[in-house]
Design an enzyme around this catalytic site. Structure first.
Site, PDB file in Angstrom:
ATOM      1  CE  LYS B  46     -21.132 -19.281  10.384  1.00  0.00           C
ATOM      2  NZ  LYS B  46     -20.472 -20.596  10.506  1.00  0.00           N
ATOM      3  CB  ILE B  72     -21.335 -23.707  13.545  1.00  0.00           C
ATOM      4  CG1 ILE B  72     -19.854 -23.811  13.945  1.00  0.00           C
ATOM      5  CG2 ILE B  72     -21.956 -22.402  14.020  1.00  0.00           C
ATOM      6  CD1 ILE B  72     -19.567 -23.888  15.405  1.00  0.00           C
ATOM      7  CG  LEU B  74     -24.319 -22.861   7.392  1.00  0.00           C
ATOM      8  CD1 LEU B  74     -25.025 -22.785   6.028  1.00  0.00           C
ATOM      9  CD2 LEU B  74     -22.957 -22.181   7.282  1.00  0.00           C
ATOM     10  CB  CYS B 130     -22.309 -25.919   4.984  1.00  0.00           C
ATOM     11  SG  CYS B 130     -22.327 -26.038   6.786  1.00  0.00           S
ATOM     12  N   GLY B 218      -8.234 -28.076  10.303  1.00  0.00           N
ATOM     13  CA  GLY B 218      -6.942 -27.985  10.988  1.00  0.00           C
ATOM     14  C   GLY B 218      -5.890 -28.861  10.324  1.00  0.00           C
ATOM     15  N   GLY B 244      -7.150 -25.520   4.091  1.00  0.00           N
ATOM     16  CA  GLY B 244      -7.262 -26.786   4.801  1.00  0.00           C
ATOM     17  C   GLY B 244      -6.010 -27.006   5.630  1.00  0.00           C
TER      18      GLY B 244
HETATM   19  C1  LIG Z   1     -15.859 -23.225  13.367  1.00  0.00           C
HETATM   20  C2  LIG Z   1     -15.850 -23.243  11.871  1.00  0.00           C
HETATM   21  C3  LIG Z   1     -16.887 -22.633  11.161  1.00  0.00           C
HETATM   22  C4  LIG Z   1     -16.906 -22.646   9.775  1.00  0.00           C
HETATM   23  N1  LIG Z   1     -17.930 -22.015   9.115  1.00  0.00           N
HETATM   24  C5  LIG Z   1     -17.916 -21.986   7.760  1.00  0.00           C
HETATM   25  C6  LIG Z   1     -18.921 -21.282   7.045  1.00  0.00           C
HETATM   26  O1  LIG Z   1     -19.817 -20.666   7.616  1.00  0.00           O
HETATM   27  N2  LIG Z   1     -18.867 -21.299   5.685  1.00  0.00           N
HETATM   28  C7  LIG Z   1     -17.876 -21.935   4.983  1.00  0.00           C
HETATM   29  O2  LIG Z   1     -17.856 -21.896   3.767  1.00  0.00           O
HETATM   30  N3  LIG Z   1     -16.895 -22.599   5.643  1.00  0.00           N
HETATM   31  C8  LIG Z   1     -16.897 -22.636   7.016  1.00  0.00           C
HETATM   32  N4  LIG Z   1     -15.895 -23.299   7.673  1.00  0.00           N
HETATM   33  C9  LIG Z   1     -14.836 -23.985   6.889  1.00  0.00           C
HETATM   34  C10 LIG Z   1     -13.592 -23.121   6.750  1.00  0.00           C
HETATM   35  O3  LIG Z   1     -13.882 -21.940   6.049  1.00  0.00           O
HETATM   36  C11 LIG Z   1     -12.458 -23.887   6.026  1.00  0.00           C
HETATM   37  O4  LIG Z   1     -12.873 -24.168   4.720  1.00  0.00           O
HETATM   38  C12 LIG Z   1     -12.106 -25.204   6.692  1.00  0.00           C
HETATM   39  O5  LIG Z   1     -12.136 -25.056   8.085  1.00  0.00           O
HETATM   40  C13 LIG Z   1     -10.730 -25.739   6.264  1.00  0.00           C
HETATM   41  O6  LIG Z   1      -9.689 -24.837   6.557  1.00  0.00           O
HETATM   42  P1  LIG Z   1      -8.823 -24.873   7.920  1.00  0.00           P
HETATM   43  O7  LIG Z   1      -8.353 -26.272   8.136  1.00  0.00           O
HETATM   44  O8  LIG Z   1      -7.715 -23.896   7.700  1.00  0.00           O
HETATM   45  O9  LIG Z   1      -9.743 -24.429   8.997  1.00  0.00           O
HETATM   46  C14 LIG Z   1     -15.858 -23.289   9.071  1.00  0.00           C
HETATM   47  C15 LIG Z   1     -14.813 -23.893   9.780  1.00  0.00           C
HETATM   48  C16 LIG Z   1     -14.791 -23.878  11.154  1.00  0.00           C
HETATM   49  C17 LIG Z   1     -13.644 -24.537  11.881  1.00  0.00           C
END
Ligand SMILES: Cc1cc2nc3c(=O)[nH]c(=O)nc-3n(C[C@H](O)[C@H](O)[C@H](O)COP(=O)(O)O)c2cc1C
Ligand SMILES: Cc1cc2nc3c(=O)[nH]c(=O)nc-3n(C[C@H](O)[C@H](O)[C@H](O)COP(=O)(O)OP(=O)(O)OC[C@H]3O[C@@H](n4cnc5c(N)ncnc54)[C@H](O)[C@@H]3O)c2cc1C
Ligand code: FES
Lengths: 259, 304
Positions: B46, B72, B74, B130, B218, B244
């Protein structure tokens, strides 16, 4: 915490809106405590609903079985209604931290607003097993929506009832009953546990604070991960944000900063 | 026939190319009862910031078609807590990890990187993308090629760790930003972070997120993310970590065919905590079935 394929043993309608789902999954059943919840995955081919959904542990039986009580709401509950004996569903649990009744109280008042009865029944059963005096306050819109009267009588607890239309028990809310009870029993050492809609919990918190009585509430938050990694289920408390899925879902009412 | 799944990201060697994304897996500890952490290619933590951040007001998440929005903000306990507590845990497990950091201004990033460098952290991901926190400039560093170049050049000099830069998809031309990161000395780029989005509850007429807008993740974003990874990989020399909407081995393979060296699993963890491991196994099977000896041979082999 376990991830298990739970087998459906029974899925029965108990009121026009609510169903009871009986499942077998031995690790979860063995460890679940009142107030803890399960994160359930059930979706159609189009990944709808997308995320898991939290449901309280309603009861556990003979170490291998547990049940849930669910109310029709959206996609997940619609799919849950279709489950048949022998089907398997993916369950993660038991999760979160549950109710913490102390050993000192003389009376334990459980206040259930609607589907909030789900986790409180399990607590009532444990307290009754420990020979504690339990007052179970439940409410619903009308008498046909009242839940689990028979199950409560099986554990020798007679519910105190409220309905919005007065068709059973008093005409009014569970908080009216709670308020009356606390006013009439000032001398006793009482602890209160409540689950239900947010507004109801907020009001219960006000009543208990006025009466100087300890209250624990189960908070209903939207969740994604259920295990404390997404930080999505934040509950505002006097000590900053806490996670409903990890620090809760049960919180001391005095700690919550109500919206 | 055994297949070779190992990949290199800068100086970091991963046993397999499937890692878990920042913000979706904690530091691993929360999932250790459900997931064999040793099987993960790497864990990206995180995102941490210099000081503790309390995060945005709830509701912070909302489900959408084949995805979710999050705002969220951060939330994290800050650098000191991370070094005193989280790091001990990370060092006790056998999985490579990447520490994700973010700040509001360049100074914050510099302080974070210096502190982590002292602790000999092997790999750092600069989260400059972010969508839920506003920097002083009111836009993300990764929304401007020059800002990206300046920031990455600056922090590059402060550490020997492998430096990965996490990019936002909320840009007109991803190639421009990715090249700026590479030119400034990044050893890999990671993309995509979430797409800015929103949702409204028509009954209450309120936004579904307390922050009004949030980041979409998602399967809903997968084709968009894939296109960006494809474009970035085609213009870069450094590795791309693709992410992604990856939910299945096929999704992951698409990113590798598009040019990603490694892939990262985010939102899918919430639905199936074993996702990364299942995807790794699926990719392994695909290689065996197609008689491909090494994952490296598959990378970027889209036929067009
Ligand atoms: C609940 C949540 C919290 C996230 N927190 C961070 C974060 O703290 N730092 C970051 O670089 N990306 C964060 N992301 C982004 C994910 O790391 C990822 O890049 C993004 O969700 C796309 O991938 P996915 O579709 O497989 O989830 C977060 C995503 C979600 C859903
Ligand atoms: C710890 C915990 C325990 C729970 N225990 C039970 C239980 O024992 N029985 C039961 O029936 N329900 C319980 N719930 C609530 C249940 O998880 C939700 O009702 C769930 O969203 C139903 O899924 P669905 O797909 O059918 O409806 P959805 O499509 O998810 O929901 C329909 C509507 O309700 C809203 N909504 C969704 N989740 C929530 C929520 N948590 N609070 C307020 N509004 C929401 C949505 O925004 C949407 O508008 C519990 C929730 C928590 C957090
Ligand atoms: S639901 Fe993810 S932290 Fe609580």
């Amino acid at each position: 915490m376990y991830q298990e394929k739970a087998t459906v043993l029974e899925n029965k309608k108990i009121t026009s809106q609510c169903y009871m789902l009986q499942l077998r999954a031995k690790n979860i059943a063995r460890e679940a405590q009142p107030g803890q919840f399960l994160h359930i995955r059930i979706s159609n081919k189009n990944q709808k609903p997308f995320l898991r959904r939290p449901f309280a542990v309603h009861n556990t039986e003979n170490k291998n079985e547990f049940s849930l009580l669910y109310k029709m709401r959206g996609e997940t509950t619609k799919l849950m209604r279709e489950l048949k004996k022998g089907d398997k569903i993916d369950v993660i649990g038991p999760l979160g931290s549950g109710f913490n009744p102390s050993h000192e109280a003389q009376k334990y008042v459980l206040v259930a607003g609607g589907i909030g009865l789900a986790p409180l029944f399990f607590l009532a059963k444990k307290l009754a097993d420990d020979k504690k005096e339990v007052i179970f306050v439940c409410g619903a819109g009308t008498k046909n929506e009242l839940l689990c009267a028979k199950e409560l009588s099986q554990i020798k607890i007679k519910p105190v009832l409220a309905t919005d239309d007065g068709s059973r028990g008093i005409k009014g809310s569970v908080n009216d009953l709670l308020n009356n009870y606390l006013t009439k029993n000032r001398k006793d050492k009482i602890e209160v546990f409540a689950a239900g809609p947010g507004m109801m919990l907020k009001e219960a918190a006000r009543i208990c604070k006025k009466a100087g009585v300890r209250l624990e509430v189960s908070m209903d938050e939207i969740m994604a991960c259920g295990v404390g990694v997404c930080l999505g289920c934040a509950v505002k408390t006097k000590n900053g944000y806490k996670l409903a899925c990890k620090d809760g879902p049960v919180f001391k009412a005095e700690d919550i900063v109500w919206a | 026939m055994g297949v070779d799944l190992a990949v290199k990201i800068g100086k970091l060697t991963l046993k397999n190319p499937v890692m878990v994304s920042s913000g979706t897996f904690g530091c691993g500890e929360q999932y250790e009862e459900l997931v064999d952490l040793k099987e993960l290619g790497a864990i990206t933590t995180k995102t941490i910031t210099l000081r503790e951040r309390e995060g945005n007001k709830p509701p912070r998440i909302a489900e959408t078609y084949a995805g979710m929005l999050n705002a969220i903000g951060l939330e994290n306990k800050g650098l000191n807590y991370f070094c005193d507590t989280t790091l001990k845990y990370l060092n006790s497990i056998k999985t490579p990890y990447i520490v994700s950091v973010a700040g509001e201004e360049e100074k914050d990033y510099s302080k974070l990187i210096k502190a982590l460098d002292k602790l000999n952290i092997e790999a750092i991901e600069l989260n400059i993308s972010c969508p839920n926190v506003k920097s002083k400039k009111k836009r993300m560093f990764s929304q401007d090629a020059q800002d990206t170049f300046k920031l990455v050049s600056k922090v590059r000099k402060l550490t020997k760790a492998t430096l990965i830069v996490k990019l936002s998809p909320n840009v007109t031309d991803i190639k421009e930003i990715a090249l700026a990161a590479q030119d400034a000395g990044a050893e890999a780029v990671s993309l995509v972070n979430t797409f800015l989005g929103m949702a409204i509850d028509v009954h209450s007429r309120k936004p579904k997120l307390g922050n009004i807008t949030g980041g979409l993740s998602g399967p809903a974003i997968k084709p968009l993310a894939l296109r960006m990874v494809y474009e970035a990989a085609n213009c870069l020399k450094i590795p791309v970590i693709g992410q992604g909407g990856i939910m299945s081995p096929e999704d992951g393979l698409e990113f590798i065919l598009a040019g990603a060296t490694a892939i990262s699993i985010g939102t899918a963890n919430f639905i199936e905590p074993q996702s990364a491991i299942l995807i790794k196994k699926g990719i392994e099977k695909y290689l065996i079935k197609n008689k491909i000896k090494s994952i490296k041979q598959l990378r970027g082999t889209i036929i067009s």
